[in-house]
Write an enzyme that holds these catalytic residues in place. Structure first.
Site, mmCIF file in Angstrom:
data_model
loop_
_atom_site.group_PDB
_atom_site.id
_atom_site.type_symbol
_atom_site.label_atom_id
_atom_site.label_comp_id
_atom_site.label_asym_id
_atom_site.label_seq_id
_atom_site.Cartn_x
_atom_site.Cartn_y
_atom_site.Cartn_z
ATOM 1 N N LYS A 87 3.866 -4.182 -7.354
ATOM 2 C CA LYS A 87 2.716 -3.569 -6.669
ATOM 3 C C LYS A 87 2.464 -2.196 -7.272
ATOM 4 O O LYS A 87 3.353 -1.340 -7.330
ATOM 5 C CB LYS A 87 3.062 -3.403 -5.193
ATOM 6 C CG LYS A 87 2.103 -4.083 -4.266
ATOM 7 C CD LYS A 87 2.686 -4.031 -2.888
ATOM 8 C CE LYS A 87 1.619 -4.098 -1.850
ATOM 9 N NZ LYS A 87 2.199 -3.881 -0.533
HETATM 10 C C1 E4P Z 1 0.417 -4.873 2.118
HETATM 11 O O1 E4P Z 1 0.357 -5.157 0.962
HETATM 12 C C2 E4P Z 1 0.164 -3.514 2.607
HETATM 13 O O2 E4P Z 1 1.088 -2.630 2.092
HETATM 14 C C3 E4P Z 1 0.167 -3.488 4.109
HETATM 15 O O3 E4P Z 1 -0.560 -4.605 4.578
HETATM 16 C C4 E4P Z 1 -0.350 -2.196 4.697
HETATM 17 O O4 E4P Z 1 -0.483 -2.351 6.082
HETATM 18 P P1 E4P Z 1 -0.682 -1.112 7.087
HETATM 19 O O5 E4P Z 1 -2.045 -0.551 6.874
HETATM 20 O O6 E4P Z 1 -0.504 -1.711 8.440
HETATM 21 O O7 E4P Z 1 0.394 -0.114 6.752
#
Ligand code: E4P
Length: 219
Positions: A87
Site C-alpha cells: 500500500k
Molecule cells: C483501507 O484500506 C483503509 O486504510 C481504511 O479503510 C481506512 O478506514 P478509516 O477511514 O475508517 O480509517
C-alpha cells in the site's frame, strides 16, 4: 464483488474467513497500532501470519514518505509472500514508487484517494488497486460514493484493469452502494461484516419457526 476485511486483528480475520467472506485483507498503520504492533519484525510476522491464514491478497502499507524509502519497504514486504500487495499513499513520491514497483511485478494498492483523478493517475502508474476513502469523505459532508461511481466510469471508459476497493467503510449502506456502483472490492471492518449478516426479521422469523415446530411436536 470481492470482500476484503479491513483489520489487522487475527481473530477477526479468522472468524470472517470461516464465514467464507475474506477474499483479501487490508491493513494500515493505524489498524496495526490498534493490535499493538511496535516493531518492523512484529509487522512482518503479522503480515506473514495473515497471508498464511487467508492465502489471498494482503495489503501492507509503507510508512516511508520518500520514494527511496517506499521502494525499500515495499520490496521487503513483497518478499514476505506472493500474497502481499504493497500500500502506497497517493503523493508524487508514491506515484513514482508505484510505477517502479508495478514494472517489477509488485502489486500496489494506492491508498488515501479522495477524488477520481487521483485514481486515474494511480491506474496510469500501474496500480493493481486504488482505495477511495468513502467514510472520510462522508465525514466532511461530501458524498463519498460519488468518487467511487466516477472512478468506475473512468476505468470503464479507458479499459483499466486496476481494481477499485471501496475503503473507509462505516456501515452496510456503503457496501450496498459500492456494489451497485460496480466497485470490484469492498474492504469491510469486522463489525460491518457482522451487520451485513443480521436482519431483525430473520431473527423474528427463526424464533417463530422454532416455536411453531415445538408446539406441533407437543400437541
Ligand atoms: C483501507 O484500506 C483503509 O486504510 C481504511 O479503510 C481506512 O478506514 P478509516 O477511514 O475508517 O480509517
Amino acid at each position: 464483488m470481492k470482500f476484503f476485511i479491513d483489520t489487522a486483528n487475527l481473530d477477526e480475520i479468522r472468524e470472517a474467513h470461516s464465514l467464507g467472506l475474506v477474499d483479501g485483507v487490508t491493513t494500515n498503520p493505524s489498524l496495526c497500532a490498534k493490535v499493538g504492533i511496535k516493531t518492523d519484525k512484529q509487522f512482518e510476522d503479522l503480515i506473514r501470519q495473515i497471508c498464511e491464514l487467508v492465502q489471498a491478497p494482503v495489503s501492507a502499507e509503507v510508512t516511508a514518505v520518500d520514494e527511496a524509502g517506499m521502494l525499500a519497504e515495499a520490496r521487503r514486504y513483497a518478499k514476505i509472500t506472493d500474497c502481499v500487495a504493497v500500500k502506497i499513499p497517493m503523493t508524487p513520491d508514491g506515484l513514482k514508487a508505484t510505477r517502479k514497483l508495478a514494472d517489477e511485478g509488485i502489486k500496489v494498492n494506492v491508498t488515501l484517494i479522495f477524488q477520481p483523478l487521483q485514481a486515474l493517475l494511480a491506474a496510469k502508474a500501474g496500480a493493481a488497486y486504488v482505495s477511495p476513502f468513502i467514510g472520510r469523505l462522508d465525514d466532511i459532508s461530501q458524498r463519498g460514493m460519488e468518487c467511487v461511481e466516477q472512478i468506475v466510469t473512468i476505468f470503464e471508459n479507458y479499459g483499466f484493469d486496476t481494481e477499485i476497493i471501496v475503503a473507509s467503510i462505516r456501515n452496510p449502506v456503503h457496501v450496498l452502494e459500492g456494489a451497485l456502483a460496480g466497485a470490484d472490492i469492498a474492504t469491510v471492518p469486522y463489525g460491518v461484516i457482522m451487520q451485513l449478516i443480521k436482519h431483525p426479521l430473520t431473527d423474528i422469523g427463526l424464533k417463530k419457526f422454532l416455536e411453531d415446530w415445538e408446539r406441533t411436536r407437543k400437541s
